[in-house]
Design an enzyme around this catalytic site. Structure first.
Site, mmCIF file in Angstrom:
data_model
loop_
_atom_site.group_PDB
_atom_site.id
_atom_site.type_symbol
_atom_site.label_atom_id
_atom_site.label_comp_id
_atom_site.label_asym_id
_atom_site.label_seq_id
_atom_site.Cartn_x
_atom_site.Cartn_y
_atom_site.Cartn_z
ATOM 1 N N HIS A 1 4.706 0.637 3.772
ATOM 2 C CA HIS A 1 3.275 0.466 3.483
ATOM 3 C C HIS A 1 2.404 0.895 4.668
ATOM 4 C CE1 HIS A 1 2.549 -3.940 5.083
ATOM 5 N NE2 HIS A 1 3.296 -3.231 5.901
ATOM 6 N N GLU B 1 -2.111 -5.007 -1.723
ATOM 7 C CA GLU B 1 -1.806 -6.013 -0.692
ATOM 8 C C GLU B 1 -2.341 -7.403 -1.052
ATOM 9 O OE1 GLU B 1 0.272 -5.450 1.907
ATOM 10 O OE2 GLU B 1 0.397 -3.247 1.816
ATOM 11 N N ASP C 1 -7.438 -1.663 0.200
ATOM 12 C CA ASP C 1 -6.480 -2.659 0.702
ATOM 13 C C ASP C 1 -7.277 -3.940 0.969
ATOM 14 O OD1 ASP C 1 -4.786 -4.223 2.371
ATOM 15 O OD2 ASP C 1 -3.720 -2.411 3.002
ATOM 16 N N ASP D 1 -2.385 3.283 7.979
ATOM 17 C CA ASP D 1 -1.244 3.581 7.093
ATOM 18 C C ASP D 1 -0.834 5.049 7.160
ATOM 19 O OD1 ASP D 1 -1.455 0.923 6.426
ATOM 20 O OD2 ASP D 1 -2.156 1.241 4.370
ATOM 21 N N HIS E 1 -5.858 -1.089 8.426
ATOM 22 C CA HIS E 1 -4.844 -0.223 9.050
ATOM 23 C C HIS E 1 -4.998 1.215 8.551
ATOM 24 C CE1 HIS E 1 -3.233 -4.305 8.177
ATOM 25 N NE2 HIS E 1 -2.820 -4.278 9.434
ATOM 26 N N HIS F 1 0.805 -1.219 0.000
ATOM 27 C CA HIS F 1 0.000 0.000 0.000
ATOM 28 C C HIS F 1 0.840 1.272 0.000
ATOM 29 C CE1 HIS F 1 -4.434 1.130 1.160
ATOM 30 N NE2 HIS F 1 -4.027 1.701 0.044
ATOM 31 N N ASP G 1 -6.765 -6.273 2.752
ATOM 32 C CA ASP G 1 -6.804 -6.705 4.156
ATOM 33 C C ASP G 1 -7.935 -6.041 4.957
ATOM 34 O OD1 ASP G 1 -5.824 -4.259 5.320
ATOM 35 O OD2 ASP G 1 -3.748 -4.958 5.210
ATOM 36 N N ASP H 1 -9.430 -0.190 4.568
ATOM 37 C CA ASP H 1 -8.222 -0.818 5.106
ATOM 38 C C ASP H 1 -8.457 -1.282 6.547
ATOM 39 O OD1 ASP H 1 -5.457 -1.389 5.618
ATOM 40 O OD2 ASP H 1 -4.875 0.281 4.336
#
Ligand code: ARG
Ligand code: MN
Length: 240
Positions: free
Chosen positions: A75, A206, A161, A62, A60, A35, A163, A58
């Site tokens: 990332h 990702e 993302d 980031d 996260h 990312h 994830d 996401d």
């Protein structure tokens, strides 16, 4: 910091190409890769569409800076470069053009203390999985768009993302976090963005098919198929 010069060089090149294609009026789709690419793609898109807003989907945030990061992975930092919060000589090409009021997150569930403080300090709209549970995905997408794109007239960059989804649906990714979006919730976000008619760029990042679970031999296939379905929805594929 891990491999700062390599990541900077790749991102600077990607950014130039994205900007060129966006200026030509094309919808720009970037497949990743990690990312950190987000600093390149959004950095490029915003040059072509200065009134851009961003939906960042996401697990996260980031938004680490070189000062707050634990492990030094880039990332975990792209948003801080986009907002101009991180400065490093290698990254002088990043212009920090994105205003904190023009980005909203959906799907968050693994955020470090430094990141939390940054989100708060800049008043960034962030919808965690708690909000998805509480309000439902329809309402969360509406609230996210109301925050960054109230008139629904701004161009949208969707940075997805994989994830953000639950690892049971998208296992082949580097930093999976349990308790994520369902397949339908992920797809709904993409459909809702398509419905605005304002998508100008999308990242699907990702996705890492080399991370196959030996006990689950089709995990990589499942992850890729999920990513493809999300992209098709964002580009306007309808169920009916
Ligand atoms: N795009 C991602 N998968 N980012 C994961 C970031 C994990 C962690 N917060 C870090 O900064 O290293
Ligand atoms: Mn990410």
């Amino acid at each position: 910091m891990r491999r700062p010069r390599l990541v900077s060089k790749v991102c600077e090149k990607v950014s130039q190409v994205v900007e060129e294609r966006a200026r030509a009026g094309e919808i720009v789709l970037t497949l990743g890769g990690d990312h950190s690419l987000g600093m390149a793609t959004i950095g490029g898109t915003i040059e072509a569409h200065p009134d851009l807003c961003v939906l960042w989907i996401d697990a996260h945030a980031d938004i680490n800076t070189p000062e707050t990061t634990d492990l030094g992975w880039l990332h975990g930092m792209p948003v801080s470069f986009l907002l101009g919060l991180s400065q490093m000589p290698e990254y002088a090409w990043t212009k920090g053009r994105l205003h904190p009021s023009r980005i909203a997150y959906i799907g968050l569930r693994d955020i470090e203390a430094g990141e939390k403080a940054t989100l708060k300090k800049h008043g960034i709209k962030a919808f965690s999985m708690h909000h998805v549970d509480k309000f439902g995905i329809t309402k969360v997408v509406e609230m996210a768009l109301d925050a960054v794109n109230p008139g629904r007239d701004r161009p949208i960059h969707l940075s997805f993302d994989i994830d953000a989804l639950d690892p049971s649906i998208a296992p082949s990714t580097g930093t999976p976090v349990r308790g994520g979006l369902t397949f339908r919730e992920g797809r709904y976000i993409c459909e809702a963005v398509a419905e605005t008619g304002r998508l100008v760029a999308m990242d699907m990042v990702e996705v890492n098919p080399s991370l196959t679970d030996p006990a689950d031999p089709i995990s990589a296939q499942r992850t890729v198929a999920t990513a493809c379905a999300l992209i098709r929805s964002a580009l306007g594929e309808n169920l009916l």
